[in-house]
Each structure stands twice: as C-alpha cells, then as structure tokens.
Design a protein around this motif. Structure first.
Motif, PDB file in Angstrom:
ATOM      1  N   ARG A  27      -3.420  -0.807  10.025  1.00  0.00           N
ATOM      2  CA  ARG A  27      -3.313  -1.385  11.371  1.00  0.00           C
ATOM      3  C   ARG A  27      -4.065  -0.513  12.365  1.00  0.00           C
ATOM      4  O   ARG A  27      -4.081   0.710  12.208  1.00  0.00           O
ATOM      5  CB  ARG A  27      -1.847  -1.451  11.801  1.00  0.00           C
ATOM      6  CG  ARG A  27      -1.033  -2.486  11.093  1.00  0.00           C
ATOM      7  CD  ARG A  27       0.439  -2.180  11.233  1.00  0.00           C
ATOM      8  NE  ARG A  27       0.878  -1.263  10.208  1.00  0.00           N
ATOM      9  CZ  ARG A  27       1.775  -0.302  10.383  1.00  0.00           C
ATOM     10  NH1 ARG A  27       2.343  -0.113  11.549  1.00  0.00           N
ATOM     11  NH2 ARG A  27       2.117   0.483   9.387  1.00  0.00           N
ATOM     12  N   GLN A  73       0.831  -1.206   0.000  1.00  0.00           N
ATOM     13  CA  GLN A  73       0.000   0.000   0.000  1.00  0.00           C
ATOM     14  C   GLN A  73       0.868   1.260   0.000  1.00  0.00           C
ATOM     15  O   GLN A  73       0.684   2.134  -0.827  1.00  0.00           O
ATOM     16  CB  GLN A  73      -0.900   0.023   1.249  1.00  0.00           C
ATOM     17  CG  GLN A  73      -1.791  -1.203   1.389  1.00  0.00           C
ATOM     18  CD  GLN A  73      -2.837  -1.284   0.298  1.00  0.00           C
ATOM     19  OE1 GLN A  73      -3.667  -0.405   0.170  1.00  0.00           O
ATOM     20  NE2 GLN A  73      -2.774  -2.339  -0.516  1.00  0.00           N
ATOM     21  N   LYS A 121       7.632   3.548   3.302  1.00  0.00           N
ATOM     22  CA  LYS A 121       8.192   4.704   4.014  1.00  0.00           C
ATOM     23  C   LYS A 121       9.640   4.441   4.386  1.00  0.00           C
ATOM     24  O   LYS A 121       9.979   3.323   4.799  1.00  0.00           O
ATOM     25  CB  LYS A 121       7.415   4.935   5.319  1.00  0.00           C
ATOM     26  CG  LYS A 121       6.109   5.638   5.142  1.00  0.00           C
ATOM     27  CD  LYS A 121       5.488   5.883   6.517  1.00  0.00           C
ATOM     28  CE  LYS A 121       4.005   5.650   6.477  1.00  0.00           C
ATOM     29  NZ  LYS A 121       3.457   4.945   7.590  1.00  0.00           N
ATOM     30  N   GLU A 150      11.245  -8.175   9.176  1.00  0.00           N
ATOM     31  CA  GLU A 150      10.121  -8.696   9.964  1.00  0.00           C
ATOM     32  C   GLU A 150       8.864  -8.593   9.117  1.00  0.00           C
ATOM     33  O   GLU A 150       8.629  -7.551   8.504  1.00  0.00           O
ATOM     34  CB  GLU A 150       9.852  -7.833  11.188  1.00  0.00           C
ATOM     35  CG  GLU A 150      10.838  -7.907  12.305  1.00  0.00           C
ATOM     36  CD  GLU A 150      10.473  -6.850  13.330  1.00  0.00           C
ATOM     37  OE1 GLU A 150       9.720  -7.170  14.250  1.00  0.00           O
ATOM     38  OE2 GLU A 150      10.931  -5.702  13.178  1.00  0.00           O
ATOM     39  N   LEU A 200       2.575  -5.429   7.886  1.00  0.00           N
ATOM     40  CA  LEU A 200       3.749  -4.561   7.759  1.00  0.00           C
ATOM     41  C   LEU A 200       5.006  -5.413   7.572  1.00  0.00           C
ATOM     42  O   LEU A 200       5.246  -6.348   8.338  1.00  0.00           O
ATOM     43  CB  LEU A 200       3.895  -3.714   9.034  1.00  0.00           C
ATOM     44  CG  LEU A 200       5.060  -2.723   9.043  1.00  0.00           C
ATOM     45  CD1 LEU A 200       4.841  -1.609   8.034  1.00  0.00           C
ATOM     46  CD2 LEU A 200       5.231  -2.108  10.436  1.00  0.00           C
ATOM     47  N   LYS A 223      -7.326  -2.378   6.045  1.00  0.00           N
ATOM     48  CA  LYS A 223      -6.176  -1.853   5.299  1.00  0.00           C
ATOM     49  C   LYS A 223      -5.132  -1.180   6.170  1.00  0.00           C
ATOM     50  O   LYS A 223      -3.960  -1.168   5.839  1.00  0.00           O
ATOM     51  CB  LYS A 223      -6.672  -0.861   4.241  1.00  0.00           C
ATOM     52  CG  LYS A 223      -7.451  -1.560   3.145  1.00  0.00           C
ATOM     53  CD  LYS A 223      -7.592  -0.693   1.928  1.00  0.00           C
ATOM     54  CE  LYS A 223      -8.146  -1.539   0.785  1.00  0.00           C
ATOM     55  NZ  LYS A 223      -8.502  -0.735  -0.368  1.00  0.00           N
ATOM     56  N   THR A 232       8.997  -4.860   7.619  1.00  0.00           N
ATOM     57  CA  THR A 232       9.998  -3.864   7.987  1.00  0.00           C
ATOM     58  C   THR A 232      11.389  -4.356   7.595  1.00  0.00           C
ATOM     59  O   THR A 232      11.788  -5.455   7.986  1.00  0.00           O
ATOM     60  CB  THR A 232       9.974  -3.605   9.513  1.00  0.00           C
ATOM     61  OG1 THR A 232       8.631  -3.373   9.914  1.00  0.00           O
ATOM     62  CG2 THR A 232      10.826  -2.396   9.872  1.00  0.00           C
ATOM     63  N   LYS A 235       3.541  -0.518  16.572  1.00  0.00           N
ATOM     64  CA  LYS A 235       3.259  -0.432  15.134  1.00  0.00           C
ATOM     65  C   LYS A 235       1.770  -0.172  14.889  1.00  0.00           C
ATOM     66  O   LYS A 235       1.403   0.540  13.960  1.00  0.00           O
ATOM     67  CB  LYS A 235       3.697  -1.723  14.441  1.00  0.00           C
ATOM     68  CG  LYS A 235       5.204  -1.865  14.394  1.00  0.00           C
ATOM     69  CD  LYS A 235       5.622  -3.182  13.829  1.00  0.00           C
ATOM     70  CE  LYS A 235       7.141  -3.278  13.830  1.00  0.00           C
ATOM     71  NZ  LYS A 235       7.621  -4.591  13.424  1.00  0.00           N
ATOM     72  N   GLU A 243       9.710   0.746   5.796  1.00  0.00           N
ATOM     73  CA  GLU A 243       8.457   0.056   6.142  1.00  0.00           C
ATOM     74  C   GLU A 243       7.563  -0.079   4.918  1.00  0.00           C
ATOM     75  O   GLU A 243       7.307   0.906   4.221  1.00  0.00           O
ATOM     76  CB  GLU A 243       7.702   0.832   7.227  1.00  0.00           C
ATOM     77  CG  GLU A 243       8.379   0.769   8.581  1.00  0.00           C
ATOM     78  CD  GLU A 243       7.519   1.356   9.699  1.00  0.00           C
ATOM     79  OE1 GLU A 243       7.862   1.137  10.863  1.00  0.00           O
ATOM     80  OE2 GLU A 243       6.510   2.044   9.411  1.00  0.00           O
ATOM     81  N   ASP A 272       3.910  -1.045   4.138  1.00  0.00           N
ATOM     82  CA  ASP A 272       2.554  -1.389   4.584  1.00  0.00           C
ATOM     83  C   ASP A 272       1.923  -2.228   3.490  1.00  0.00           C
ATOM     84  O   ASP A 272       1.969  -1.855   2.316  1.00  0.00           O
ATOM     85  CB  ASP A 272       1.715  -0.114   4.758  1.00  0.00           C
ATOM     86  CG  ASP A 272       1.969   0.518   6.096  1.00  0.00           C
ATOM     87  OD1 ASP A 272       1.488  -0.025   7.096  1.00  0.00           O
ATOM     88  OD2 ASP A 272       2.673   1.549   6.130  1.00  0.00           O
TER      89      ASP A 272
END
Lengths: 277, 153
Positions: B43, A33, A36, A99, A83, B41, A85, B74, A72, A74
C-alpha cells in the motif's frame, strides 16, 4: 468502499481465524504476503510456510492470539495491494470483525481502487461471495460493501449486502422511507403512518408473506437490482438503481398497506375535540 | 482513479498543505523508479515532500487520496515501513482529509485546530482512553483541506 464482515458476538478467536483462512482458501486471487499480530505496544510478524500446510500452519499460529490483538493480513489482489484486518472487539464494533480493503497501486495502469471496483468489474464475483457467506452463515451476522464511509447507516449507500436475517430486507425499506421522507412531504405523511409500528414486527410480517417477498424481488429485478432469498442478499451496480428500487417498493407495497390508516395526529385531534371541557 | 502523472500533478496543490516552502515533491507513481517501491504489492501513501523548513522537520510523507481517515492511515503505515527499511529520511506523517466520518469519530480524536497530532481511542469510548496515534514512534498529523488557505496567511 471496503468489505465489512460482522461475525456473531459469541464467536471465539478460533472461529474468526477459521473464517479468515477460509476466505483466503475460497478466494484464491487474494494472495497473502505477510501476517502481523498487533497489540497496543507490540507488533509481531507471524511466520507461515507456503507449502502444502500453508493455511493449517497459519491458523495454528493464530488460534491462541489474544482477542485484544488485531491481526493484519497483507495481500496482493491481481495488481493491487490489499489488507484484511481481523479486528479486536473494540474496533470490530466500529469497522466490522473483519475488514477487507483493496488499494490503488498508484500506477498509470491502475484499474481498481476499492473492493467495490473489483466487484463491479467482476474480478470478484458477487455470486461467489454469496455462496461463501451462505456456507458460513452460522458464524455470520452480516456483511456489506459500502459506497461511502457512512454506508452502514444508510441503505441507499450499500450496494452489496448479505444479512443472515431475512427480515432485515424490509427493515432497510423502512429506514429508506425515513431518509427519503426528510425531503419529500408526500412520503413524510406515509412515514408518519408507518413510524408508529414496531419495525421488527412489521418487517417480519412482510418478509414472511411469500407473495409480498416475491413481488419485492420482482421489483428489484425490474430496477436491475439483485435481491435474493435464503438469508437476504442485495446487489446493485449503481446507487440510482438502488434508490429507484426502494422507491418502487415504497409505492407498490407500503403505500397500499398504509393507505387507509389514519394519521395518529388526526386521531388524537378527533378524540381530543370530543372531550368536554 | 487512474494515477496518470498529469492527474497526480494537477491534484498535488489540493493535497499538499502549505506548511512551509516546498522544495521538492515526489509523487507515489515515481517511487518505484526512485526508491524501488513495489507499488502493486505494498500500500502506498501519495507524496514524499521536502519542505525547506517547517516547525516539525523537512521531510513529510503525505496521504491524501482516500476519503476516510481509518483507511488513509493504513496506506501511510505501509509506506512508513518501506521508507524506514530503506533508511529514507521521514520526519513526519500527515493525513489530508475533507471531513471525519461517523466511524472515524468513534475511533479517532482530532483537535478542531488542525495540524495537531492525531489521537486514537482505546477500548472504551471516553477521553481517558485516548492515546497519541503513532507510526514508527512518531506522531501523525492531520489537516483538513479547508484549512490550507488559512495556513498561507
């Protein structure tokens, strides 16, 4: 209960970025999505177009990012947010170079809370993970999904594991023996005999013996645990079966090997008692 | 964990600390309807709570569902971004936790006295390299569930 991937220390940021983009290309249900770049005092949104050059552009945008930056990604996995990372070296030592976490969508229809749930429900096929890690073996040190946050420390809490070094299979067995011996006096005696040996040497000897290795894999199968050669892969559906597997390996492999080995304390006492005053 | 409304309501007293009189609780499953939060979508933390008065402000975003801090943060970060984008008032961020895991201890520094700002370690494992962990320039507070009773007194 997330996926922790440790890449080799000598890998470059380019290697890491390629590994991540390859992950998204292989597992198409993980849909990116936003991306970053995170530095201690700065967060930058990385743009990418979603046309044909999607991954190529993304990778090019990230190749020259500082290693001290965290990146990151997403993503959405089916109906859940997630996520991935790519950590900086400091966080990478603690949580893994990469991760991958899946989170609850907090709705009534939620079926998946963690990465491990997705494996259990076969939404992520463990065989596909195995193949992916095998392809990237030159870059990979190890990968695991832990049952609890401390899973890395305790093999009984790691239900999916891929390690690029086969001997880790038996090193884990020795670690389990150590853990179980804390509560079981019978096993403690065996542990006292085993602990004097070099773990790497002993594990390597066990791993290199084809019959022992195959016997261990057969014991795994009897306990509904998947253990495979190549590198070393292990998968169990629940912790009880995994524990039963390790216990059977202790009983069938380690006990017979160390049965006749005397306890070092007994040997010391014997020698000591013969020394004249 | 299926977030059925009845489960969420049953769990709330164990998740929302008594740091003031609770005026209203908005559970995560209600956010989509109320704020347009895209739950599948982005978190999400667990609660948006308004207290009638606390020492630090009245509107708190609380995360209490995961078992380890690193992962909880997170969820909190993502919700904080969304609430900020919609200009919804959030005065403070709070993580509710049972214990700090070994890995969390390597990364974060928390005071024994809870409801203190959380710190994170940068680059080296020593106290000189700690800095306050912030979300949108605000401190993140951490509280252990075992301290809820003490707060009531």
């Amino acid at each position: 209960m997330s996926l922790h991937i440790y890449l080799i220390k000598s890998g470059t940021r380019k290697n890491e970025v390629d590994f991540v983009t390859s992950f998204f290309q292989n597992f198409k249900e993980f849909k990116i999505q936003t991306v970053k770049k995170i530095l201690p005092d700065d967060v930058q949104l990385i743009s990418f177009d979603e046309k044909n050059t999607y991954f190529e552009n993304l990778a090019n945008n990230l190749y020259d990012s500082e290693k001290s930056a965290k990146i990151e990604f997403d993503f959405v996995f089916r109906e859940n947010p997630g996520l991935l990372t790519l950590n900086n070296p400091f966080d990478g030592n603690i949580f893994g170079t990469i991760e991958v976490e899946i989170f609850s969508n907090k709705t009534e229809n939620n079926k998946v809370n963690t990465f491990f749930d997705a494996i259990c429900q076969n939404l992520i096929k463990k065989e596909e993970l195995d193949v992916f890690f095998a392809i990237h073996k030159p870059l990979l040190s190890r990968a695991y999904v832990d049952l609890i946050e401390e899973g890395e420390e305790n093999p009984l809490d790691c239900l999916y594991e891929y390690d690029s070094k086969g001997i880790q299979f038996f090193i884990k067995l020795l670690k389990v023996l150590e853990i179980l011996a804390e509560e079981n006096t019978e096993l403690n005696e065996l542990y006292e005999k085993v602990r004097g040996n070099d773990k790497n040497y002993l594990s390597s000897k066990l791993w290199k013996d084809e019959r022992i290795r195959n016997y261990a894999f057969a014991l795994a199968e009897r306990n509904n645990v998947v253990a495979l050669e190549g590198s070393f892969k292990l998968y169990a559906d629940n912790p009880e079966e995994l524990k039963a597997f390790y216990e059977s390996m202790i009983k069938q492999i380690l006990e017979p090997i160390f049965d006749d080995v005397p306890l070092i304390d007994d040997k010391i006492k014997k020698v000591s008692s013969k020394i004249k005053n | 964990m299926v977030e059925r409304p009845e489960d969420a309501h049953r769990r709330a007293p164990d998740d929302i600390p008594p740091i003031g009189n609770i005026k209203s609780v908005c559970h995560a499953y209600e956010w989509e309807k109320k704020f347009g939060y895209p739950l599948g979508k982005i978190r999400a933390a667990d609660y948006y709570v308004e207290y009638s008065h606390t020492a630090f402000g009245s509107h708190w975003l609380i995360e209490a569902s995961r078992s380890h801090l690193h992962s909880q943060l997170k969820q909190l970060c993502a919700s904080a971004e969304f609430f900020a984008s919609k200009k919804i008032q959030v005065d403070n961020y709070l993580v509710v936790l049972d214990e700090l895991s070994r890995r969390d201890k390597q990364k974060y520094r928390t005071s024994e006295i809870t409801l203190k700002p959380l710190k994170q370690i940068q680059e080296k494992l020593d106290n000189e390299n700690t800095r306050e962990y912030k979300i949108r320039n605000k401190a993140v507070f951490l509280i252990y569930r075992r301290d809820f009773e003490r707060l009531k007194k």
